[in-house]
Design a protein around this motif. Structure first.
Motif, PDB file in Angstrom:
ATOM      1  N   THR A 117      32.350  44.167  28.360  1.00 57.27           N
ATOM      2  CA  THR A 117      33.668  44.022  28.981  1.00 57.27           C
ATOM      3  C   THR A 117      34.330  42.718  28.539  1.00 57.27           C
ATOM      4  N   VAL A 165      35.250  40.199  31.116  1.00 59.96           N
ATOM      5  CA  VAL A 165      36.308  40.429  32.100  1.00 59.96           C
ATOM      6  C   VAL A 165      35.648  40.797  33.422  1.00 59.96           C
ATOM      7  N   GLY A 166      36.098  40.154  34.494  1.00 61.98           N
ATOM      8  CA  GLY A 166      35.502  40.371  35.813  1.00 61.98           C
ATOM      9  C   GLY A 166      34.417  39.375  36.138  1.00 61.98           C
ATOM     10  N   HIS A 167      33.837  38.783  35.111  1.00 58.33           N
ATOM     11  CA  HIS A 167      32.771  37.803  35.307  1.00 58.33           C
ATOM     12  C   HIS A 167      33.240  36.378  35.023  1.00 58.33           C
ATOM     13  N   LEU A 205      38.673  45.726  32.835  1.00 60.52           N
ATOM     14  CA  LEU A 205      38.460  45.466  34.253  1.00 60.52           C
ATOM     15  C   LEU A 205      37.970  46.716  34.968  1.00 60.52           C
ATOM     16  N   TYR A 260      34.393  47.040  34.096  1.00 57.52           N
ATOM     17  CA  TYR A 260      33.631  46.075  34.898  1.00 57.52           C
ATOM     18  C   TYR A 260      33.329  46.654  36.286  1.00 57.52           C
ATOM     19  N   HIS A 261      34.341  47.241  36.949  1.00 52.32           N
ATOM     20  CA  HIS A 261      34.135  47.799  38.286  1.00 52.32           C
ATOM     21  C   HIS A 261      33.166  48.979  38.255  1.00 52.32           C
ATOM     22  N   THR A 267      29.564  47.453  37.628  1.00 55.55           N
ATOM     23  CA  THR A 267      29.018  46.646  38.732  1.00 55.55           C
ATOM     24  C   THR A 267      29.009  47.389  40.053  1.00 55.55           C
ATOM     25  N   LYS A 292      31.439  47.475  42.022  1.00 50.51           N
ATOM     26  CA  LYS A 292      32.332  46.758  42.937  1.00 50.51           C
ATOM     27  C   LYS A 292      33.645  47.511  43.036  1.00 50.51           C
ATOM     28  N   ILE A 312      37.564  48.420  43.333  1.00 47.85           N
ATOM     29  CA  ILE A 312      38.797  47.844  42.775  1.00 47.85           C
ATOM     30  C   ILE A 312      39.678  47.448  43.954  1.00 47.85           C
TER      31      ILE A 312
END
Length: 85
Positions: free
Chosen positions: A39, A42-44, A73, A76-77, A80, A82, A84
């Motif tokens: 990614t 991105v996001g980290h 992004l 990333y979600h 992970t 996580k 949005i």
């Protein structure tokens, strides 16, 4: 866009432990980045950590795997788990 390690890689072992997505693994001869997992941090982080720690600048954007920041992004979600926001 995913990142790509070119054949000037010296296998210094700096990038692999820095990847938050575990997208970097040892290939047959040099380290490789899995575009499905990359990614670009991105996001980290604000910028890709593998690029930051590479002593010879052998990591660049992979032209075969272009993605927007929004797409990265979302990836990333997904990776992970996580939600949005």
């Amino acid at each position: 866009m995913a990142l790509l390690i070119d054949d000037s890689c010296i296998n210094c072992d700096m990038c692999e432990p820095e990847c938050p997505n575990q997208a970097i693994t040892m290939g047959e001869e040099i380290y490789e980045i899995d575009p499905i997992l990359c990614t670009e941090c991105v996001g980290h982080y604000a910028k890709p950590t593998c690029i930051s720690v590479c002593p010879i600048d052998c990591i660049a954007i992979d032209p075969a795997h272009k993605e927007s920041n929004d797409e990265l992004l979302i990836k990333y979600h997904i990776l992970t788990g996580k939600p949005i926001e």
